[in-house]
Design a protein around this motif. Structure first.
Motif, PDB file in Angstrom:
ATOM      1  N   SER A 137      42.495  45.817  35.998  1.00 57.36           N
ATOM      2  CA  SER A 137      41.170  46.299  35.648  1.00 57.36           C
ATOM      3  C   SER A 137      40.208  45.112  35.656  1.00 57.36           C
ATOM      4  O   SER A 137      40.404  44.153  34.918  1.00 57.36           O
ATOM      5  N   LEU A 138      39.196  45.183  36.527  1.00 56.44           N
ATOM      6  CA  LEU A 138      38.219  44.112  36.660  1.00 56.44           C
ATOM      7  C   LEU A 138      36.823  44.626  36.324  1.00 56.44           C
ATOM      8  O   LEU A 138      36.630  45.810  36.062  1.00 56.44           O
ATOM      9  N   PRO A 159      30.082  33.448  39.483  1.00 61.47           N
ATOM     10  CA  PRO A 159      31.218  33.543  40.416  1.00 61.47           C
ATOM     11  C   PRO A 159      32.496  32.926  39.858  1.00 61.47           C
ATOM     12  O   PRO A 159      33.590  33.418  40.121  1.00 61.47           O
ATOM     13  N   LEU A 160      32.360  31.878  39.084  1.00 62.87           N
ATOM     14  CA  LEU A 160      33.552  31.278  38.494  1.00 62.87           C
ATOM     15  C   LEU A 160      34.193  32.200  37.466  1.00 62.87           C
ATOM     16  O   LEU A 160      35.419  32.242  37.350  1.00 62.87           O
ATOM     17  N   ARG A 161      33.385  32.937  36.724  1.00 63.26           N
ATOM     18  CA  ARG A 161      33.942  33.928  35.792  1.00 63.26           C
ATOM     19  C   ARG A 161      34.689  35.003  36.566  1.00 63.26           C
ATOM     20  O   ARG A 161      35.760  35.450  36.161  1.00 63.26           O
ATOM     21  N   TYR A 162      34.109  35.434  37.706  1.00 59.46           N
ATOM     22  CA  TYR A 162      34.779  36.419  38.549  1.00 59.46           C
ATOM     23  C   TYR A 162      36.105  35.867  39.077  1.00 59.46           C
ATOM     24  O   TYR A 162      37.118  36.561  39.106  1.00 59.46           O
ATOM     25  N   LEU A 163      36.081  34.606  39.468  1.00 60.48           N
ATOM     26  CA  LEU A 163      37.297  33.978  39.982  1.00 60.48           C
ATOM     27  C   LEU A 163      38.362  33.906  38.888  1.00 60.48           C
ATOM     28  O   LEU A 163      39.538  34.192  39.141  1.00 60.48           O
ATOM     29  N   ASP A 164      37.971  33.544  37.685  1.00 58.94           N
ATOM     30  CA  ASP A 164      38.918  33.521  36.567  1.00 58.94           C
ATOM     31  C   ASP A 164      39.501  34.908  36.321  1.00 58.94           C
ATOM     32  O   ASP A 164      40.694  35.057  36.047  1.00 58.94           O
ATOM     33  N   GLU A 165      38.659  35.910  36.446  1.00 56.67           N
ATOM     34  CA  GLU A 165      39.094  37.295  36.238  1.00 56.67           C
ATOM     35  C   GLU A 165      40.119  37.697  37.302  1.00 56.67           C
ATOM     36  O   GLU A 165      41.138  38.314  36.990  1.00 56.67           O
ATOM     37  N   VAL A 166      39.868  37.320  38.547  1.00 60.41           N
ATOM     38  CA  VAL A 166      40.785  37.655  39.637  1.00 60.41           C
ATOM     39  C   VAL A 166      42.105  36.908  39.470  1.00 60.41           C
ATOM     40  O   VAL A 166      43.186  37.466  39.698  1.00 60.41           O
ATOM     41  N   VAL A 167      42.046  35.638  39.055  1.00 61.26           N
ATOM     42  CA  VAL A 167      43.267  34.865  38.849  1.00 61.26           C
ATOM     43  C   VAL A 167      44.112  35.501  37.740  1.00 61.26           C
ATOM     44  O   VAL A 167      45.330  35.639  37.873  1.00 61.26           O
ATOM     45  N   SER A 168      43.482  35.907  36.653  1.00 65.09           N
ATOM     46  CA  SER A 168      44.220  36.558  35.565  1.00 65.09           C
ATOM     47  C   SER A 168      44.844  37.866  36.041  1.00 65.09           C
ATOM     48  O   SER A 168      45.989  38.189  35.701  1.00 65.09           O
ATOM     49  N   ALA A 169      44.088  38.620  36.837  1.00 69.03           N
ATOM     50  CA  ALA A 169      44.609  39.884  37.363  1.00 69.03           C
ATOM     51  C   ALA A 169      45.776  39.626  38.312  1.00 69.03           C
ATOM     52  O   ALA A 169      46.768  40.359  38.295  1.00 69.03           O
TER      53      ALA A 169
END
Length: 171
Positions: A65-66, A42-52
């Motif tokens: 793109s996620l 989930p933290l990787r997903y959160l990092d991905e959303v923050v970058s997006a």
């Protein structure tokens, strides 16, 4: 050889004596590994959303793109991005229309004002002007001043701001 067997028993006795410590250590290690495994994804997903989300600030960036698991979030972020781009374009267009209106208004106000100033200056600067000509010039200046007032009233009619309580100074 007897020393070697005794050493083995010593180690086994040590483990037996501290079995709770070793079990606790094993449980703590297992708990740490499992917790890391469950929290890291989930933290990787959160990092991905923050970058997006950071890319949404740059209007020239490509669509978000996620990961495939986050398709719904990706679609929502892309909708937000497109809405922001449309809003920014609309704001630029509104600003341009406002600027155009100001330029046209300034031009339309300047034309009759120039005539009023010209005719009044002519009346002031020529003391020997005939009363008939003076009356004619004053009539033209008054017509131009009335046209100027008409233009100002039209401006107040087309602006979205309410000017009901605005009082213009009179001189």
């Amino acid at each position: 050889r007897q020393m070697c067997i005794r050493d083995r028993y010593y180690v086994l006795r040590f483990i037996r004596d501290y079995i709770l410590f070793f079990l606790g250590l094993a449980l703590l290690g297992g708990w740490t590994v499992i917790t890391y495994a469950f929290l890291s994804k989930p933290l990787r997903y959160l990092d991905e959303v923050v970058s997006a989300a950071e890319s949404l600030v740059r209007p020239d960036s490509a669509p978000v793109s996620l990961s495939p698991e986050m398709l719904d979030t990706q679609n929502e972020l892309n909708l937000v991005r497109e809405r922001a781009l449309r809003d920014a374009a609309a704001a630029r267009e509104a600003e341009q229309r406002k600027n155009d209106l100001i330029v046209y208004l300034a031009h339309d106000l300047k034309t009759p004002l120039t005539s009023v100033i010209g005719y009044l200056s002519l009346i002031q600067d020529e003391p020997e002007i005939s009363p008939a000509l003076r009356e004619k010039y004053m009539g033209v200046a008054l017509d131009k001043a009335l046209r100027l007032e008409e233009l100002i009233n039209e401006f107040f009619d087309i602006t979205p701001v309410s000017y009901k309580h605005l009082t213009l100074p009179t001189t």
